[in-house]
Design an enzyme around this catalytic site. Structure first.
Site, PDB file in Angstrom:
ATOM      1  N   ASP A  81      49.676  54.721  28.988  1.00  0.00           N
ATOM      2  CA  ASP A  81      50.322  53.491  29.451  1.00  0.00           C
ATOM      3  C   ASP A  81      51.842  53.583  29.242  1.00  0.00           C
ATOM      4  O   ASP A  81      52.303  53.982  28.174  1.00  0.00           O
ATOM      5  CB  ASP A  81      49.736  52.299  28.665  1.00  0.00           C
ATOM      6  CG  ASP A  81      50.109  50.971  29.281  1.00  0.00           C
ATOM      7  OD1 ASP A  81      50.265  50.905  30.520  1.00  0.00           O
ATOM      8  OD2 ASP A  81      50.242  49.986  28.528  1.00  0.00           O
ATOM      9  N   HIS A 176      56.018  41.210  29.560  1.00  0.00           N
ATOM     10  CA  HIS A 176      55.367  41.703  28.339  1.00  0.00           C
ATOM     11  C   HIS A 176      55.662  40.772  27.163  1.00  0.00           C
ATOM     12  O   HIS A 176      56.659  40.058  27.179  1.00  0.00           O
ATOM     13  CB  HIS A 176      55.886  43.098  27.992  1.00  0.00           C
ATOM     14  CG  HIS A 176      55.425  44.153  28.947  1.00  0.00           C
ATOM     15  ND1 HIS A 176      56.295  44.908  29.671  1.00  0.00           N
ATOM     16  CD2 HIS A 176      54.184  44.563  29.276  1.00  0.00           C
ATOM     17  CE1 HIS A 176      55.606  45.763  30.426  1.00  0.00           C
ATOM     18  NE2 HIS A 176      54.320  45.571  30.204  1.00  0.00           N
ATOM     19  N   GLY A 177      54.823  40.824  26.149  1.00  0.00           N
ATOM     20  CA  GLY A 177      55.102  40.071  24.928  1.00  0.00           C
ATOM     21  C   GLY A 177      54.666  38.619  25.017  1.00  0.00           C
ATOM     22  O   GLY A 177      53.842  38.250  25.847  1.00  0.00           O
ATOM     23  N   HIS A 204      50.742  43.599  34.762  1.00  0.00           N
ATOM     24  CA  HIS A 204      51.041  43.823  33.340  1.00  0.00           C
ATOM     25  C   HIS A 204      51.444  42.492  32.716  1.00  0.00           C
ATOM     26  O   HIS A 204      51.750  41.545  33.412  1.00  0.00           O
ATOM     27  CB  HIS A 204      52.205  44.812  33.193  1.00  0.00           C
ATOM     28  CG  HIS A 204      51.819  46.234  33.423  1.00  0.00           C
ATOM     29  ND1 HIS A 204      51.931  47.195  32.452  1.00  0.00           N
ATOM     30  CD2 HIS A 204      51.301  46.853  34.504  1.00  0.00           C
ATOM     31  CE1 HIS A 204      51.512  48.361  32.942  1.00  0.00           C
ATOM     32  NE2 HIS A 204      51.131  48.182  34.193  1.00  0.00           N
ATOM     33  N   GLY A 205      51.491  42.456  31.395  1.00  0.00           N
ATOM     34  CA  GLY A 205      51.932  41.234  30.720  1.00  0.00           C
ATOM     35  C   GLY A 205      50.916  40.122  30.863  1.00  0.00           C
ATOM     36  O   GLY A 205      51.260  38.962  31.075  1.00  0.00           O
ATOM     37  N   ASN A 226      46.485  44.499  32.618  1.00  0.00           N
ATOM     38  CA  ASN A 226      46.762  45.045  31.290  1.00  0.00           C
ATOM     39  C   ASN A 226      46.924  43.921  30.276  1.00  0.00           C
ATOM     40  O   ASN A 226      47.688  42.987  30.516  1.00  0.00           O
ATOM     41  CB  ASN A 226      48.084  45.821  31.309  1.00  0.00           C
ATOM     42  CG  ASN A 226      47.966  47.165  31.993  1.00  0.00           C
ATOM     43  OD1 ASN A 226      47.107  47.375  32.850  1.00  0.00           O
ATOM     44  ND2 ASN A 226      48.835  48.077  31.627  1.00  0.00           N
TER      45      ASN A 226
HETATM   46 ZN   LIG Z   1      52.815  47.048  30.672  1.00  0.00          ZN
END
Ligand SMILES: [Zn+2]
Length: 281
Positions: A81, A176-177, A204-205, A226
């Site tokens: 990743d 993200h996060g 993502h995220g 993800n």
């Molecule tokens: Zn990612």
């Protein structure tokens, strides 16, 4: 069940649901994840994040995941990743991953295309799938009002044609996060990318996105999601609570595994029902 690459997980007729990628940050993570995948009879992607190699050897983590995948009762992909280093991508390939992500999203467009295409050429000779990234899935600095953070649908089509990637991570409003405000997904943009691109689309995220928005995103064309932050936050909470009245690390890891399994079970169940919803724009 064999270790599989991403193409073996995504049905081109799109009758399957989105497949979850969950990041592995230790033995207990991979074990709990595969256990839940088997329980729900659902394919899974074990994500090995490149930044984990600051603490653990790539060879150890990758081989552990590949070995567990080969013995699983459901299809499992082992995916590097956010690979940014060419060396790490080659080392991951040499140690048996079935899929890699090359994250060139912070590079100028032409350089992202050239470097991603080179990785695709190498990985495809080994039967390994490649995910590229276009647009910027930020960490903390994401500005939902700035269009430069989002994936442009025309550019996505051009990127896929020029690189030959099997999957594309797109930026449609997630980061993200931990989110400061509730994320607002740009479904119109997602639908437009889906119409122009026929490879798997990746979100993502995922932590912090509502179950309804996930299901709508899947109905609009997302194939892979993800998730890590939500697992990380839950594990830290479990471990800090457990260690306040217990000094037996083996017992704590047992509680940690249960927490990982609960979070993964929740997401997998949501991802499995995404196509029952509408992409009503
Ligand atoms: Zn990612």
């Amino acid at each position: 069940m064999p270790l599989v690459n991403l193409n073996e997980l995504f049905d081109p007729t799109r009758e399957r649901r989105a497949v979850g990628l969950f990041n592995v940050a230790g033995l207990e993570f991979a074990e709990a994840m595969i256990e839940v995948a088997e329980e729900l009879n659902t394919p899974i992607i074990l994500g090995v994040p490149e930044r984990f190699f600051q603490f653990s050897r790539l060879e150890n983590v990758v081989r552990l995941c590949v070995d567990m995948a080969e013995r699983a009762r459901v299809p499992v992909a082992v995916h590097l990743d956010h690979g940014k280093s060419f060396d790490n991508i080659l080392r991951a390939l040499r140690n048996g991953v079935s899929s890699v992500m090359f994250d060139g999203s912070s590079l100028p467009y032409e350089e992202n295309v050239a470097r991603t295409a080179e990785i695709v050429r190498i990985a495809h000779t080994m039967g390994v799938s490649v995910e590229g990234e276009l647009g910027y899935v930020g960490r903390g600095d994401f500005d939902p009002t700035d269009p430069s953070f989002y994936t442009n649908p025309e550019q996505a089509a051009d990127f896929v044609a020029k690189t030959g990637v099997d999957a594309l991570a797109i930026a449609v409003g997630t980061a993200h996060g931990i989110y400061k405000t509730t994320p607002k997904l740009d479904f119109e943009r997602l639908k437009s990318i889906r119409q122009k691109v026929d490879v798997a689309l990746v979100l993502h995220g995922g932590s912090g996105v509502s179950d309804e928005d996930f299901q709508k995103a899947i109905a609009c064309g997302i194939d892979k999601i993800n998730v890590f932050t939500e697992i990380s936050v839950s594990v830290i909470k479990t471990v800090s609570e457990a260690t306040s009245n217990c000094s037996d690390w083996i017992r704590v890891t047992g509680e940690m595994r249960r927490t990982i399994a609960n979070v993964v079970r929740h997401y997998m169940t949501v991802f499995n029902t995404g196509l029952d919803h509408d992409c009503d724009l």
